[in-house]
Design a protein around this motif. Sequence first.
Motif, mmCIF file in Angstrom:
data_model
loop_
_atom_site.group_PDB
_atom_site.id
_atom_site.type_symbol
_atom_site.label_atom_id
_atom_site.label_comp_id
_atom_site.label_asym_id
_atom_site.label_seq_id
_atom_site.Cartn_x
_atom_site.Cartn_y
_atom_site.Cartn_z
ATOM 1 N N LEU A 1 0.874 -1.168 0.000
ATOM 2 C CA LEU A 1 0.000 0.000 0.000
ATOM 3 C C LEU A 1 0.912 1.219 0.000
ATOM 4 N N ARG A 2 0.968 1.898 -1.118
ATOM 5 C CA ARG A 2 2.009 2.898 -1.365
ATOM 6 C C ARG A 2 1.488 4.329 -1.237
ATOM 7 N N GLY A 3 2.146 5.119 -0.366
ATOM 8 C CA GLY A 3 1.998 6.562 -0.379
ATOM 9 C C GLY A 3 0.783 7.139 0.301
ATOM 10 N N GLY A 4 0.133 6.383 1.179
ATOM 11 C CA GLY A 4 -1.063 6.905 1.834
ATOM 12 C C GLY A 4 -0.752 7.669 3.113
ATOM 13 N N TRP A 5 -1.804 8.266 3.675
ATOM 14 C CA TRP A 5 -1.714 8.774 5.036
ATOM 15 C C TRP A 5 -1.834 7.555 5.963
ATOM 16 N N VAL A 6 -0.751 7.171 6.603
ATOM 17 C CA VAL A 6 -0.722 5.968 7.430
ATOM 18 C C VAL A 6 -0.901 6.354 8.902
ATOM 19 N N ILE A 7 -1.844 5.694 9.561
ATOM 20 C CA ILE A 7 -2.045 5.869 11.006
ATOM 21 C C ILE A 7 -1.832 4.497 11.642
ATOM 22 N N PRO A 8 -0.613 4.165 12.051
ATOM 23 C CA PRO A 8 -0.342 2.791 12.518
ATOM 24 C C PRO A 8 -0.996 2.434 13.845
ATOM 25 N N MET A 9 -1.190 3.418 14.748
ATOM 26 C CA MET A 9 -1.745 3.210 16.087
ATOM 27 C C MET A 9 -0.848 2.344 16.972
ATOM 28 N N ALA A 10 0.386 2.121 16.563
ATOM 29 C CA ALA A 10 1.289 1.275 17.346
ATOM 30 C C ALA A 10 1.780 1.988 18.596
ATOM 31 N N SER A 11 2.099 3.253 18.460
ATOM 32 C CA SER A 11 2.592 4.024 19.610
ATOM 33 C C SER A 11 1.815 5.319 19.752
ATOM 34 N N GLY A 12 0.555 5.279 19.380
ATOM 35 C CA GLY A 12 -0.285 6.456 19.442
ATOM 36 C C GLY A 12 -0.795 6.815 18.065
ATOM 37 N N PRO A 13 -1.726 7.776 18.006
ATOM 38 C CA PRO A 13 -2.374 8.117 16.744
ATOM 39 C C PRO A 13 -1.577 9.116 15.904
ATOM 40 N N GLU A 14 -0.319 8.800 15.636
ATOM 41 C CA GLU A 14 0.499 9.654 14.768
ATOM 42 C C GLU A 14 0.264 9.240 13.319
ATOM 43 N N ALA A 15 0.070 10.235 12.443
ATOM 44 C CA ALA A 15 -0.134 9.962 11.023
ATOM 45 C C ALA A 15 1.047 10.490 10.225
ATOM 46 N N PHE A 16 1.411 9.758 9.190
ATOM 47 C CA PHE A 16 2.482 10.204 8.313
ATOM 48 C C PHE A 16 2.256 9.638 6.915
ATOM 49 N N ARG A 17 2.879 10.260 5.943
ATOM 50 C CA ARG A 17 2.844 9.736 4.586
ATOM 51 C C ARG A 17 3.788 8.546 4.507
ATOM 52 N N ASP B 1 -1.873 2.002 -5.230
ATOM 53 C CA ASP B 1 -1.680 3.443 -5.081
ATOM 54 C C ASP B 1 -2.621 3.958 -3.997
ATOM 55 N N ALA B 2 -2.054 4.367 -2.868
ATOM 56 C CA ALA B 2 -2.855 4.823 -1.731
ATOM 57 C C ALA B 2 -2.674 6.313 -1.463
ATOM 58 N N ARG B 3 -2.223 7.061 -2.471
ATOM 59 C CA ARG B 3 -1.937 8.486 -2.236
ATOM 60 C C ARG B 3 -3.169 9.269 -1.831
ATOM 61 N N ASP B 4 -4.341 8.863 -2.298
ATOM 62 C CA ASP B 4 -5.583 9.525 -1.907
ATOM 63 C C ASP B 4 -6.366 8.665 -0.907
ATOM 64 N N ARG B 5 -5.619 8.029 -0.023
ATOM 65 C CA ARG B 5 -6.245 7.159 0.966
ATOM 66 C C ARG B 5 -5.638 7.399 2.350
ATOM 67 N N VAL C 1 -6.714 -4.366 7.662
ATOM 68 C CA VAL C 1 -6.389 -3.001 7.249
ATOM 69 C C VAL C 1 -7.613 -2.337 6.632
ATOM 70 N N LEU C 2 -7.766 -1.045 6.920
ATOM 71 C CA LEU C 2 -8.841 -0.228 6.386
ATOM 72 C C LEU C 2 -8.253 0.901 5.551
ATOM 73 N N LEU C 3 -8.790 1.111 4.344
ATOM 74 C CA LEU C 3 -8.396 2.226 3.483
ATOM 75 C C LEU C 3 -9.608 3.123 3.262
ATOM 76 N N LEU C 4 -9.461 4.408 3.590
ATOM 77 C CA LEU C 4 -10.517 5.393 3.408
ATOM 78 C C LEU C 4 -10.146 6.337 2.273
ATOM 79 N N ARG C 5 -11.081 6.621 1.409
ATOM 80 C CA ARG C 5 -10.857 7.597 0.340
ATOM 81 C C ARG C 5 -10.763 8.990 0.941
ATOM 82 N N THR C 6 -9.836 9.794 0.428
ATOM 83 C CA THR C 6 -9.741 11.193 0.863
ATOM 84 C C THR C 6 -10.049 12.161 -0.274
#
Length: 457
Positions: free
Chosen positions: A7-23, A53-57, A376-381
């Motif tokens: 899953l390439r290039g999305g806004w990733v929210i791993p939730m492993a160590s808190g709700p930090e999001a990154f590309r 392609d997860a750039r808009d996800r 895994v969940l992918l949301l459209r942005t």
Amino acid sequence: MTERTLLRGGWVIPMASGPEAFRGDVLIEDDRIAAVGRLGEIADAEVDAAVVDARDRIVLPGLIDTHRHLWQSALRGIAADWTLGQYFARMRGVLGGRFRPEDVHAGTLLGAVEALDAGVTTVADWSHNLNSPEHADAAWQALVDAGGRAVFAYGASNDQALSRDGSPHTSDVRRLRDGAGRDDGGRVTLGMALRGPEFGTLEAAESDWALARELGLPVTVHIGGGLRGAGRHVAELDRRGLLGPDTTYVHCTMLADDELDAIAAAGGRAAVSPEVEANMGHGPAATTRLRSRGIPTGLSVDVCTNVGGDLFGAMRAALALERGTAHAAALAEGRALDRLPLSAADLLTMATIEGARAGGLDDRVGSLEPGKQADVLLLRTDTPSLAPVSDPVAAVVLAAGVRDVDGVLVAGRWVKRDGRYVHRDVPAVIDAAAASQRYLLDGVRDEDWCPPGARDR
């Protein structure tokens, strides 16, 4: 051969160590998360993967519902205007006994598919209308058929659930434990839904907990909900040594502070259903009271006969109820809050990793971490409701809905892709549920509570 999906290039929210999001990127190998990294850290050539392609996800862990009665799903919306007492009298007292095994299968399958369509990859199915072993087998098979992850919480029969005669939990759970429910690492696993002292005797509660612990099964129990829950039931369970880290306590709205303290001291877990609790009269949501004591607390839809079946609405309802209560208390004292009691990040935590802890599943789901199951969940942005994204976490909690759920994977396998549920024939699932609804409501003519549109289909 290993199957890899990147899953390439999305806004990733791993939730492993808190709700930090990154590309970034998420690499899946077979049924597990293999790697999670910031953009460019995982190269296509190195992994030989099918690239999405997860750039808009927004890419995040699948959501977790810690308490839902899936068997009722074919009667969707029938309890829209019912109080808790009316629910017991009508759903449990009138309709529950009409269910055949095929009705349990149809409702459970519809509810499980609905959950997956909404990005809920794990459900604790509180199945408490099991009037025979055949009913139990039908419910289990529906969870297997749906394609999601589930804990099948084996409950009492409809008659036992409403009685106070001291009858123990059905021993049929032993049969299932020795058969389909013997694998604690499977996609569908076994637990026990206990009546507890509000719906049975304390002697029955002791027997039921003893059976669950003999079989090594997690427990989930309704406690502290509505007028039935106003007694000192948790204190009595504590006195008898029944509290423990293997138990998820559902609702907890009417529990005293010292009872919540006892649950926390015993390492207990909790599930809350703020929307249903407010609608039906269980009592004030215990969300903040539970979490402030360090009790892992998950969210719950509870019953789709009264509310919608997605956790996006549940997150917003929980947030609004806690904030509204805090604001009202402050305004009554002539002051304004300078800090809100719950954040959007708190609610996403409850719907993912904290929900996994609340169900005893955090070793396998709830976050995007290497080695965990690839749920895994992918949301459209790129939609009017989410674009442009300023804060991915806020977007998920405050604005997202089922229409934005673009992709859902369970154990690395697509169950929804490009906005379409792909695991089963959805029209066939709906047709079976509609036929079940017609059967269940046939002859029910009380216009005070049976909607004409449901009766006359």
